[in-house]
Design a protein around this motif. Structure first.
Motif, PDB file in Angstrom:
ATOM      1  N   ARG A 123       2.240  11.354  37.702  1.00  0.00           N
ATOM      2  CA  ARG A 123       2.353  11.629  36.074  1.00  0.00           C
ATOM      3  C   ARG A 123       3.217  10.454  35.923  1.00  0.00           C
ATOM      4  NH1 ARG A 123       1.875  16.769  37.868  1.00  0.00           N
ATOM      5  NH2 ARG A 123       4.202  16.787  37.297  1.00  0.00           N
ATOM      6  N   SER A 124       3.037   9.206  36.599  1.00  0.00           N
ATOM      7  CA  SER A 124       3.863   8.437  35.894  1.00  0.00           C
ATOM      8  C   SER A 124       3.806   7.731  35.476  1.00  0.00           C
ATOM      9  CB  SER A 124       4.496   7.323  37.421  1.00  0.00           C
ATOM     10  OG  SER A 124       4.000   7.060  37.896  1.00  0.00           O
ATOM     11  N   VAL A 125       2.016   7.531  35.319  1.00  0.00           N
ATOM     12  CA  VAL A 125       1.166   6.456  34.132  1.00  0.00           C
ATOM     13  C   VAL A 125       1.274   7.257  32.753  1.00  0.00           C
ATOM     14  CG1 VAL A 125      -0.390   4.854  33.531  1.00  0.00           C
ATOM     15  CG2 VAL A 125       0.776   5.201  35.631  1.00  0.00           C
ATOM     16  N   ILE A 126       1.568   7.242  32.168  1.00  0.00           N
ATOM     17  CA  ILE A 126       1.205   7.910  30.728  1.00  0.00           C
ATOM     18  C   ILE A 126      -0.071   7.289  29.998  1.00  0.00           C
ATOM     19  CG2 ILE A 126       2.580   9.235  28.674  1.00  0.00           C
ATOM     20  CD1 ILE A 126       4.878   9.102  29.736  1.00  0.00           C
ATOM     21  N   ASP A 127      -1.247   7.587  30.031  1.00  0.00           N
ATOM     22  CA  ASP A 127      -2.212   7.287  29.155  1.00  0.00           C
ATOM     23  C   ASP A 127      -2.610   7.399  27.311  1.00  0.00           C
ATOM     24  OD1 ASP A 127      -4.757   6.617  28.648  1.00  0.00           O
ATOM     25  OD2 ASP A 127      -6.022   7.377  29.810  1.00  0.00           O
ATOM     26  N   CYS A 128      -2.464   6.029  27.317  1.00  0.00           N
ATOM     27  CA  CYS A 128      -1.989   6.375  25.636  1.00  0.00           C
ATOM     28  C   CYS A 128      -3.291   4.850  25.016  1.00  0.00           C
ATOM     29  CB  CYS A 128      -1.358   4.984  24.952  1.00  0.00           C
ATOM     30  SG  CYS A 128       0.373   6.676  25.227  1.00  0.00           S
ATOM     31  N   THR A 129      -4.795   5.233  25.920  1.00  0.00           N
ATOM     32  CA  THR A 129      -6.023   4.837  25.439  1.00  0.00           C
ATOM     33  C   THR A 129      -5.935   5.186  24.305  1.00  0.00           C
ATOM     34  OG1 THR A 129      -6.505   4.213  28.199  1.00  0.00           O
ATOM     35  CG2 THR A 129      -8.116   4.124  26.097  1.00  0.00           C
ATOM     36  N   PRO A 130      -6.308   4.320  23.482  1.00  0.00           N
ATOM     37  CA  PRO A 130      -7.719   4.687  21.516  1.00  0.00           C
ATOM     38  C   PRO A 130      -8.679   5.645  21.821  1.00  0.00           C
ATOM     39  CG  PRO A 130      -6.454   2.743  21.462  1.00  0.00           C
ATOM     40  CD  PRO A 130      -6.913   3.161  23.242  1.00  0.00           C
ATOM     41  N   LYS A 131      -8.443   7.189  21.214  1.00  0.00           N
ATOM     42  CA  LYS A 131      -9.893   7.554  21.522  1.00  0.00           C
ATOM     43  C   LYS A 131     -11.015   6.190  20.793  1.00  0.00           C
ATOM     44  CE  LYS A 131      -8.072  12.099  20.475  1.00  0.00           C
ATOM     45  NZ  LYS A 131      -8.492  12.329  21.097  1.00  0.00           N
ATOM     46  N   LYS A 132     -12.082   7.138  20.499  1.00  0.00           N
ATOM     47  CA  LYS A 132     -13.541   6.312  21.150  1.00  0.00           C
ATOM     48  C   LYS A 132     -13.817   6.493  19.447  1.00  0.00           C
ATOM     49  CE  LYS A 132     -14.527   4.037  24.755  1.00  0.00           C
ATOM     50  NZ  LYS A 132     -13.429   4.798  25.495  1.00  0.00           N
ATOM     51  N   GLY A 133     -14.301   5.432  18.801  1.00  0.00           N
ATOM     52  CA  GLY A 133     -14.538   5.744  17.305  1.00  0.00           C
ATOM     53  C   GLY A 133     -15.035   6.921  16.854  1.00  0.00           C
ATOM     54  N   LYS A 134     -16.134   7.975  17.743  1.00  0.00           N
ATOM     55  CA  LYS A 134     -17.052   8.706  17.415  1.00  0.00           C
ATOM     56  C   LYS A 134     -15.216   9.988  17.399  1.00  0.00           C
ATOM     57  CE  LYS A 134     -21.201   7.598  18.979  1.00  0.00           C
ATOM     58  NZ  LYS A 134     -22.655   8.000  19.395  1.00  0.00           N
ATOM     59  N   LYS A 135     -14.193   9.924  17.878  1.00  0.00           N
ATOM     60  CA  LYS A 135     -13.386  11.044  17.677  1.00  0.00           C
ATOM     61  C   LYS A 135     -12.535  10.765  16.571  1.00  0.00           C
ATOM     62  CE  LYS A 135     -14.445  11.787  23.237  1.00  0.00           C
ATOM     63  NZ  LYS A 135     -14.141  11.793  23.918  1.00  0.00           N
TER      64      LYS A 135
END
Length: 333
Positions: A123-135
């Motif tokens: 858990r050293s990488v914290i994923d902050c990828t944006p949600k897709k447009g539909k979400k």
């Protein structure tokens, strides 16, 4: 329940700015519980000329009257290669009395810095990828709840269309709308509120238009075209033609009972395409006949010729899009 032990380094990565800011805030609060950050926090910015040597020296400094130090490196992906390599070396054996927070908008998983951070621990990488447009509309609805109001789905969609995908900006607009609604004694934000109070700043994305075209949604296409400001009409035509070509391939595979080979076949033409980008193609292709798709391609060639010979490019493009949606050829218009 005992708190999980802090790792000596974290990578907060992704373009969802609001999520990244929240992740950094939570990490900062967690480190603050272990010691005094007034004298034990340093912040560097890769976009402002931060140097790897200075960052490593800060990370190797012992905390002052505290158990931990916090070293934050913003825009870590913008560090020069030499500085990035120094961090890679540091992360191989990080100082246990320092928590380093690397914050990056975009950092590929195959880069040495990403791999080094990922090896620090679970858990050293914290994923902050944006949600897709539909979400995104659903996320906007949750934002409203935190500000004491609510949005229906239509209002949330309208807000995303006007503001775009930047979650910090979306949250700011939701707060502004909430303040207005609450001030007049209400609790629900409506479509009218969004239209009257939110300035349109988001550009129309080509893939939004090509998706509407693939769905043969003439109304949606017309709406998007009306909002286009600084786009090349020949360029948009090229985007749309690429989508039509993909649907032709999809249709042919479906007719041969080989729809499962779609990703493999499309990648022969576009090696960078991702699986999720093709998830709707089989459904979209079913809306067309093979003849209609071939006609769309032929009409596109004629539209391109007209643009090059001086016809009004926007009008030509609009007529072509309308023809594709309605299944009428250029010859019949």
């Amino acid at each position: 329940m005992a708190k999980a032990q802090l790792l000596p380094a974290y990578l907060i990565v992704g373009e969802d700015t609001l999520k990244a800011e929240e992740a950094l805030r939570r990490l900062t609060d967690r480190v603050a519980q272990e010691g005094d950050l007034d004298f034990n926090r340093e912040v560097f910015d890769g976009a402002q000329g931060a140097e790897g040597q200075a960052i490593v020296e800060a990370a190797n400094t012992l905390p002052f009257l505290s158990d931990l130090r916090l070293v934050v490196v913003k825009n870590a992906e913008k560090l020069p290669k030499e500085s990035s390599e120094l961090l890679v070396s540091y992360l191989a054996d990080p100082n246990p009395t320092t928590v380093m927070a690397l914050v990056a908008g975009k950092l590929a998983k195959n880069t040495r810095l990403y791999k080094a951070a990922a090896k620090v621990g679970p858990r050293s990488v914290i994923d902050c990828t944006p949600k897709k447009g539909k979400k995104l509309p659903q996320l906007v609805q949750k934002m409203a709840e935190t500000h004491g109001t609510s949005l229906d789905w239509q209002a949330a969609e309208q807000l995303v269309e006007r503001v775009g995908t930047d979650t910090v900006q979306l949250d700011a607009e939701v707060k502004k709308l909430s303040d207005v609604v609450i001030a007049r004694g209400g609790t629900a934000i409506g479509v009218d509120d969004v239209e009257h109070l939110v300035t349109r700043v988001a550009d129309v994305k080509p893939w939004d238009l090509t998706a509407a075209l693939a769905q043969r949604d003439a109304h949606r296409c017309a709406l998007l075209i009306s909002r286009i400001q600084d786009q090349s009409w020949p360029g948009l035509l090229s985007w749309c033609v690429s989508r039509i070509r993909e649907l032709i391939v999809t249709k042919a595979l479906e007719q041969r009972g080989e729809g499962y080979q779609l990703v493999e076949q499309i990648r022969k033409v576009n090696p960078r395409v991702q699986d999720w980008q093709l998830r709707d193609h089989r459904r979209w292709a079913a809306r067309f006949t093979s003849r209609e798709l071939r006609q769309a391609l032929e009409d596109a060639a004629e539209a391109e010729r007209q643009m090059k010979t001086g016809a009004d490019a926007q009008t030509v493009f609009e007529l072509w899009v309308l023809g594709v949606c309605r299944g009428t050829s250029a010859a019949s218009r």
